[in-house]
Design a protein around this motif. Structure first.
Motif, PDB file in Angstrom:
ATOM      1  N   GLY A  21       0.803  -1.218   0.000  1.00  0.00           N
ATOM      2  CA  GLY A  21       0.000   0.000   0.000  1.00  0.00           C
ATOM      3  C   GLY A  21       0.837   1.271   0.000  1.00  0.00           C
ATOM      4  N   GLY A  22       2.069   1.186  -0.529  1.00  0.00           N
ATOM      5  CA  GLY A  22       2.930   2.355  -0.598  1.00  0.00           C
ATOM      6  C   GLY A  22       3.665   2.676   0.691  1.00  0.00           C
ATOM      7  N   ALA A  23       3.588   1.797   1.682  1.00  0.00           N
ATOM      8  CA  ALA A  23       4.287   2.022   2.957  1.00  0.00           C
ATOM      9  C   ALA A  23       5.801   2.022   2.743  1.00  0.00           C
ATOM     10  CB  ALA A  23       3.916   0.927   3.958  1.00  0.00           C
ATOM     11  N   ASP A  24       6.527   2.600   3.664  1.00  0.00           N
ATOM     12  CA  ASP A  24       7.989   2.618   3.604  1.00  0.00           C
ATOM     13  C   ASP A  24       8.500   1.248   4.029  1.00  0.00           C
ATOM     14  OD1 ASP A  24      10.684   3.154   3.599  1.00  0.00           O
ATOM     15  OD2 ASP A  24      10.599   4.683   5.160  1.00  0.00           O
ATOM     16  N   LYS A  25       8.605   0.326   3.071  1.00  0.00           N
ATOM     17  CA  LYS A  25       8.959  -1.057   3.379  1.00  0.00           C
ATOM     18  C   LYS A  25      10.284  -1.180   4.120  1.00  0.00           C
ATOM     19  CE  LYS A  25       9.734  -3.886  -0.075  1.00  0.00           C
ATOM     20  NZ  LYS A  25       9.690  -4.967  -1.093  1.00  0.00           N
ATOM     21  N   PRO A  26      11.383  -0.553   3.677  1.00  0.00           N
ATOM     22  CA  PRO A  26      12.650  -0.735   4.396  1.00  0.00           C
ATOM     23  C   PRO A  26      12.605  -0.294   5.864  1.00  0.00           C
ATOM     24  CG  PRO A  26      13.081   0.112   2.215  1.00  0.00           C
ATOM     25  CD  PRO A  26      11.586   0.181   2.425  1.00  0.00           C
ATOM     26  N   ALA A  27      11.677   0.606   6.197  1.00  0.00           N
ATOM     27  CA  ALA A  27      11.547   1.057   7.586  1.00  0.00           C
ATOM     28  C   ALA A  27      10.601   0.181   8.407  1.00  0.00           C
ATOM     29  CB  ALA A  27      11.062   2.505   7.625  1.00  0.00           C
ATOM     30  N   ALA A  28       9.938  -0.778   7.758  1.00  0.00           N
ATOM     31  CA  ALA A  28       8.987  -1.637   8.471  1.00  0.00           C
ATOM     32  C   ALA A  28       9.716  -2.485   9.503  1.00  0.00           C
ATOM     33  CB  ALA A  28       8.255  -2.541   7.483  1.00  0.00           C
ATOM     34  N   PRO A  29       9.130  -2.606  10.701  1.00  0.00           N
ATOM     35  CA  PRO A  29       9.801  -3.373  11.756  1.00  0.00           C
ATOM     36  C   PRO A  29       9.609  -4.880  11.617  1.00  0.00           C
ATOM     37  CG  PRO A  29       7.768  -2.428  12.603  1.00  0.00           C
ATOM     38  CD  PRO A  29       7.915  -1.946  11.182  1.00  0.00           C
ATOM     39  N   VAL A  30      10.689  -5.597  11.844  1.00  0.00           N
ATOM     40  CA  VAL A  30      10.685  -7.056  11.954  1.00  0.00           C
ATOM     41  C   VAL A  30      11.575  -7.390  13.143  1.00  0.00           C
ATOM     42  CG1 VAL A  30      11.465  -9.223  10.917  1.00  0.00           C
ATOM     43  CG2 VAL A  30      10.226  -7.563   9.524  1.00  0.00           C
ATOM     44  N   GLY A  31      11.027  -8.111  14.098  1.00  0.00           N
ATOM     45  CA  GLY A  31      11.823  -8.473  15.260  1.00  0.00           C
ATOM     46  C   GLY A  31      12.375  -7.279  16.018  1.00  0.00           C
ATOM     47  N   GLY A  32      11.650  -6.176  16.009  1.00  0.00           N
ATOM     48  CA  GLY A  32      12.048  -5.019  16.797  1.00  0.00           C
ATOM     49  C   GLY A  32      13.007  -4.053  16.122  1.00  0.00           C
ATOM     50  N   ARG A  33      13.353  -4.297  14.850  1.00  0.00           N
ATOM     51  CA  ARG A  33      14.200  -3.336  14.132  1.00  0.00           C
ATOM     52  C   ARG A  33      13.737  -3.234  12.686  1.00  0.00           C
ATOM     53  NH1 ARG A  33      20.130  -6.094  14.154  1.00  0.00           N
ATOM     54  NH2 ARG A  33      20.592  -3.973  14.749  1.00  0.00           N
ATOM     55  N   ALA A  34      14.092  -2.127  12.056  1.00  0.00           N
ATOM     56  CA  ALA A  34      13.694  -1.890  10.671  1.00  0.00           C
ATOM     57  C   ALA A  34      14.361  -2.913   9.745  1.00  0.00           C
ATOM     58  CB  ALA A  34      14.070  -0.480  10.258  1.00  0.00           C
ATOM     59  N   LEU A  35      13.653  -3.288   8.693  1.00  0.00           N
ATOM     60  CA  LEU A  35      14.217  -4.214   7.713  1.00  0.00           C
ATOM     61  C   LEU A  35      15.591  -3.753   7.236  1.00  0.00           C
ATOM     62  CD1 LEU A  35      11.128  -5.088   5.478  1.00  0.00           C
ATOM     63  CD2 LEU A  35      12.508  -6.705   6.796  1.00  0.00           C
ATOM     64  N   ILE A  36      15.719  -2.473   6.928  1.00  0.00           N
ATOM     65  CA  ILE A  36      16.988  -1.975   6.414  1.00  0.00           C
ATOM     66  C   ILE A  36      18.113  -2.127   7.440  1.00  0.00           C
ATOM     67  CG2 ILE A  36      16.627   0.438   7.060  1.00  0.00           C
ATOM     68  CD1 ILE A  36      17.959   1.156   4.333  1.00  0.00           C
ATOM     69  N   GLU A  37      17.792  -2.088   8.710  1.00  0.00           N
ATOM     70  CA  GLU A  37      18.823  -2.296   9.738  1.00  0.00           C
ATOM     71  C   GLU A  37      19.322  -3.738   9.731  1.00  0.00           C
ATOM     72  OE1 GLU A  37      18.215   0.450  13.465  1.00  0.00           O
ATOM     73  OE2 GLU A  37      16.275  -0.394  12.863  1.00  0.00           O
ATOM     74  N   TRP A  38      18.427  -4.695   9.499  1.00  0.00           N
ATOM     75  CA  TRP A  38      18.847  -6.097   9.388  1.00  0.00           C
ATOM     76  C   TRP A  38      19.817  -6.271   8.226  1.00  0.00           C
ATOM     77  CZ3 TRP A  38      18.272  -9.270  13.234  1.00  0.00           C
ATOM     78  CH2 TRP A  38      17.151  -9.209  14.060  1.00  0.00           C
ATOM     79  N   VAL A  39      19.484  -5.656   7.095  1.00  0.00           N
ATOM     80  CA  VAL A  39      20.320  -5.802   5.903  1.00  0.00           C
ATOM     81  C   VAL A  39      21.665  -5.107   6.093  1.00  0.00           C
ATOM     82  CG1 VAL A  39      20.456  -5.393   3.419  1.00  0.00           C
ATOM     83  CG2 VAL A  39      18.290  -6.077   4.445  1.00  0.00           C
ATOM     84  N   ALA A  40      21.652  -3.923   6.683  1.00  0.00           N
ATOM     85  CA  ALA A  40      22.920  -3.229   6.951  1.00  0.00           C
ATOM     86  C   ALA A  40      23.792  -4.048   7.901  1.00  0.00           C
ATOM     87  CB  ALA A  40      22.647  -1.848   7.530  1.00  0.00           C
ATOM     88  N   ALA A  41      23.181  -4.699   8.862  1.00  0.00           N
ATOM     89  CA  ALA A  41      23.943  -5.546   9.789  1.00  0.00           C
ATOM     90  C   ALA A  41      24.547  -6.741   9.054  1.00  0.00           C
ATOM     91  CB  ALA A  41      23.047  -6.017  10.934  1.00  0.00           C
ATOM     92  N   ALA A  42      23.841  -7.272   8.058  1.00  0.00           N
ATOM     93  CA  ALA A  42      24.381  -8.390   7.275  1.00  0.00           C
ATOM     94  C   ALA A  42      25.624  -7.958   6.508  1.00  0.00           C
ATOM     95  CB  ALA A  42      23.327  -8.922   6.309  1.00  0.00           C
ATOM     96  N   ALA A  43      25.674  -6.684   6.129  1.00  0.00           N
ATOM     97  CA  ALA A  43      26.815  -6.140   5.394  1.00  0.00           C
ATOM     98  C   ALA A  43      27.719  -5.320   6.308  1.00  0.00           C
ATOM     99  CB  ALA A  43      26.316  -5.296   4.233  1.00  0.00           C
ATOM    100  N   SER A  44      27.747  -5.675   7.574  1.00  0.00           N
ATOM    101  CA  SER A  44      28.489  -4.878   8.559  1.00  0.00           C
ATOM    102  C   SER A  44      29.990  -4.833   8.295  1.00  0.00           C
ATOM    103  CB  SER A  44      28.225  -5.394   9.979  1.00  0.00           C
ATOM    104  OG  SER A  44      28.648  -6.745  10.087  1.00  0.00           O
ATOM    105  N   GLY A  45      30.518  -5.725   7.481  1.00  0.00           N
ATOM    106  CA  GLY A  45      31.936  -5.697   7.135  1.00  0.00           C
ATOM    107  C   GLY A  45      32.280  -4.713   6.034  1.00  0.00           C
TER     108      GLY A  45
END
Length: 194
Positions: A21-45
């Motif tokens: 519905g046009g929501a800001d998907k990367p900012a959507a929370p999953v497990g208490g943090r935004a999706l984009i934060e999970w992905v940034a953590a995966a690329a933390s190196g």
């Protein structure tokens, strides 16, 4: 696994999220943090993290750029983000992969070897073009020569290594495109050491 080469991360965090519905998907929370934060953590190196998309109140140390026009898709987003890459390798990731982890990014970089890149394949063997790593120079050349709109059209001819990883319910390629996907990811998420 060999030593991980130097890389920058390009996180594609724009798009229109029509199925949400046009929501800001990367900012959507999953497990208490935004999706984009999970992905940034995966690329933390990464030496640098480049976020392509609208401004958000997360990842304050990231380089921020915007595709033109906004929401135009992954190829314009890649065109906007790639000039900010300085490392010899670019890890290209969608910003909606809550179960991607640093070990998966390292596996992609390791699998690329002497090739132009590597891309994650899902449990059905389909290439996940928004979860891969690429030699920056080869990616720049391919993008400069490409006039189409398909990410597969840019990346496929580079003949990347196809990387299949163990999955389970928390598959590294699991993306969140619908409210049901988000709800399921949130239910599967549990405290995780990043």
């Amino acid at each position: 696994m060999t030593r991980v080469p130097a890389f920058d991360a390009v996180l594609l965090a724009g798009g229109r999220a029509r199925r949400l519905g046009g929501a800001d998907k990367p900012a959507a929370p999953v497990g208490g943090r935004a999706l984009i934060e999970w992905v940034a953590a995966a690329a933390s190196g990464a030496s640098r993290t480049i976020v392509v998309g609208p401004p958000r109140d997360v990842l304050p140390d990231a380089v921020r750029v915007r595709e033109d026009p906004p929401g135009a898709g992954p190829v314009p987003a890649l065109r906007a983000g790639l000039p900010e890459v300085r490392a010899p390798w670019a890890v290209l990731l969608a910003a909606d992969l809550p179960f991607l982890r640093p070990v998966h990014v390292a596996a992609l970089l390791d699998a690329a070897g002497d090739r132009a890149g590597a891309v994650l394949v899902d449990g059905d063997g389909r290439a996940q073009w928004l979860a891969g790593c690429w030699r920056t120079a080869r990616l720049r050349d391919a993008l400069a020569a490409y006039t189409g709109a398909s990410l597969r059209g840019v990346l496929g001819p580079l003949d990347p290594a196809m990387v299949a990883l163990p999955a389970g319910e928390r598959a590294p390629w699991y993306d969140c495109d619908t409210p049901e996907d988000l709800a399921r990811a949130d239910g599967l998420a549990r405290p995780d050491v990043l």
